[in-house]
Enzyme design. Structure first.
Site, short mmCIF file in Angstrom:
data_model
loop_
_atom_site.label_atom_id
_atom_site.label_comp_id
_atom_site.label_asym_id
_atom_site.label_seq_id
_atom_site.Cartn_x
_atom_site.Cartn_y
_atom_site.Cartn_z
N ASP A 2 32.73 12.30 63.01
CA ASP A 2 31.56 13.02 62.52
C ASP A 2 31.25 14.22 63.42
O ASP A 2 31.34 14.13 64.64
CB ASP A 2 30.36 12.06 62.50
N GLU A 17 35.62 15.88 60.83
CA GLU A 17 34.68 16.67 60.05
C GLU A 17 34.44 17.96 60.85
O GLU A 17 33.65 17.99 61.78
CB GLU A 17 33.36 15.91 59.86
#
Length: 550
Positions: free
Chosen positions: A223, A282
């Site tokens: 993330d 990401e």
């Protein structure tokens, strides 16, 4: 690539199964509810794993299920090596992992290294410690600025803004006259940012990775992978606008050069395991910058963010495709394609103009786009419900729970509504168990949600579910036959009539009709189309085809 159907832990010798993989993203809260409380959980996912396997995909990516106060639906982690009771137990996770592997599915987990929960024990220890202590050095605790000589530290240390709206700083102990420090949170106040300039933070996360890799998890989605490090000295940003586009509005909070050493360390660790573990980031940056994170000694993949938010515009598709291909040629890693995830408005709604009247148009276009995506070179990620053609839901204001809504007026709840498994509304359209009295789903399912149900589409050979299943199966055949190879690139162009072409190699191309009139296809054999061709050799508007070239 072949799909052996056995335990992925056997793996391939080269560890490159992900080069051709189709990964199904599971948002556990909204996938399947096993205990009837209205929240999806591990028990529900275990029961529905055979459905995922029936799609023919290679694995699943699970968004966070670790212990969390759920301020940001799990992306505020309080224990990186546990299971939140909301979702089940570690024994259930072990069962899930074993069953997934027996079905031929790899399992990727989310790791959130930029920030944790304010309930995390290390942050709680930092709050209890004095300013300047080693505990506080795990995070960004800084003295504020003064608006006047007699009002020390009454202003934040700088002008940085939160992704969720408002300033990115909160007082550590509001109202204290002796502890006047502020702490940094690029997201909600419940998500303090780690201080990655402290080596102890890197050591801590290596332990987290080892924990899950030792369990047999096949990889990690990282993330905010371009975050972590902040500019030295934490200076003011060039502007104080809200950071609403993946941190891009503030160049001081992400894409710092130091971050690449983290992924070199993680890649070394991932390759100590057999088979090697996958790292996918990401990385919400322009293609040329994002590609640097997939250099040979860093992450294996990074999501093609320039692609994921595209509208129905052939010139934009071709431009982004060409940028991604240039990045692949420079750094070697093929793009990881996606059109949806839990943070983005569903493609049916985006491509249809965002109105109910545009739903049929949006569905046609989203089917064409999904077929196109599965034919492009590189890995593909499908978000749960995308295979059903789910539209974005206009969740009632009073039912919204996304912190972006409460702080910034933007909601992601509409892409997170629990899946419809049955046409009947009973048991929340099959999302919850049929026995007992299941609670209301954590986000309300709209009227008519059952028209998209899995059970209905499984009986319809023309359904979006049937299209996706067939396309994934054909994709696998083309890999087995050598039509698709790991060396494939993408040559993009827009031809007359707004016909978008991506020529994958000398044998194969993807065509998408993005104009208003039917267009002639290049000479060859049509292997698949999103909708039946009305006339041989011609592609009608809002349709896509795979063509084996003559």
């Amino acid at each position: 690539m072949t799909h052996d159907g056995g335990s992925p832990s056997a793996g391939s010798v080269t560890g490159d199964w992900w080069d051709s993989a189709v990964i199904y993203q599971v948002y556990p809260r909204s996938f399947a509810d096993g205990n009837g409380d209205g929240v999806g959980d591990l028990a529900g996912l275990i029961a529905r794993l055979p459905y995922i396997a029936s799609l023919g995909v290679d694995g699943i990516w699970m968004t966070p299920f670790q212990p969390s106060p759920q301020v940001d639906q799990g992306y505020d982690v309080s224990d990186y090596c546990g299971v939140d009771p909301l979702f089940g137990t570690m024994d259930e996770f072990d069962t899930l992992l074993e069953l997934a592997h027996s079905l031929g599915l790899r399992v990727l987990l989310d790791v959130v290294p930029n920030h944790c929960s304010s309930a995390h024990p290390l942050f709680q220890q930092a709050l209890a410690a004095r300013p300047g202590s080693p505990e506080r050095d795990m995070f960004h605790f800084v003295e504020g600025r003064s608006s006047a000589p007699d009002s020390a530290s009454d202003l934040p240390p700088n002008n940085w803004q939160s992704v969720f709206g408002g300033r990115a700083w909160s007082r550590a102990v509001p109202g204290s006259a002796t502890d006047t420090q502020w702490y940094l949170h690029l997201f909600s106040p419940g998500q303090p940012d780690w201080n990655w300039r402290n080596p102890a933070v890197g050591d801590y996360f290596e332990g987290v990775l080892r924990f899950w890799f030792d369990k047999g998890v096949d990889g990690l989605r990282i993330d905010v992978a371009h975050g972590l490090f902040k500019a030295d000295g934490l200076p003011d940003a060039p502007s104080a606008t809200a950071v609403v586009d993946g941190l891009r509005a503030n160049p001081l909070v992400s894409d710092q050069e130091d971050v690449h050493e983290v992924y070199r360390r993680w890649r070394t660790l991932a390759e100590k395991y057999q088979p090697h573990r996958l790292l996918v980031g990401e990385v919400n940056l322009e293609p040329a910058r994002a590609a640097r994170y997939t250099r040979a000694d860093e992450m294996h993949q990074a999501f093609a963010f320039a692609f994921v938010k595209l509208g129905w515009d052939p010139a934009a598709w071709a431009s982004v495709g060409a940028e991604l291909e240039a990045a692949r040629q420079l750094h070697g890693a093929a793009p990881s394609w996606a059109l949806e995830n839990h943070d983005i408005v569903r493609s049916v709604t985006r491509f249809g103009g965002g109105t109910k009247d545009g739903r049929e148009l949006g569905l046609r276009r989203s089917r064409a786009a999904l077929l196109a995506l599965l034919g492009l070179p590189g890995a593909a990620y499908i978000y749960q419900g995308q295979e059903l053609g789910l539209p974005e839901v206009d969740v009632p204001v009073e039912a919204r729970v996304d912190p972006m809504w409460t702080r910034g007026g933007i909601t992601r709840d509409g892409a997170r509504v629990p899946l419809p498994w049955t046409a009947s509304p009973e048991a929340n359209h099959g999302f919850s168990p049929a026995t007992g009295q299941p609670g209301s789903p954590w986000l309300p399912q709209p009227e008519g949600w059952g028209q998209y149900a899995v059970e209905t589409q499984q009986q319809d050979p023309g359904s979006t579910l049937a299209l996706v299943t067939a396309a994934v199966g054909l994709r696998r055949q083309l890999w087995d036959q050598g039509v698709f190879t790991a060396d494939d690139g993408g040559s993009w162009c827009v031809e007359d009539g707004n016909l978008l072409i991506c020529e994958r190699n000398a044998k194969f191309l993807v065509a998408v009709a993005m104009g208003t009139e039917a267009v002639r296809l290049p000479a060859g054999t049509v292997l698949a189309s999103a909708a039946p061709l009305v006339t041989d050799g011609w592609l009608q508007p809002d349709n896509a085809a795979w063509v084996l070239l003559d």
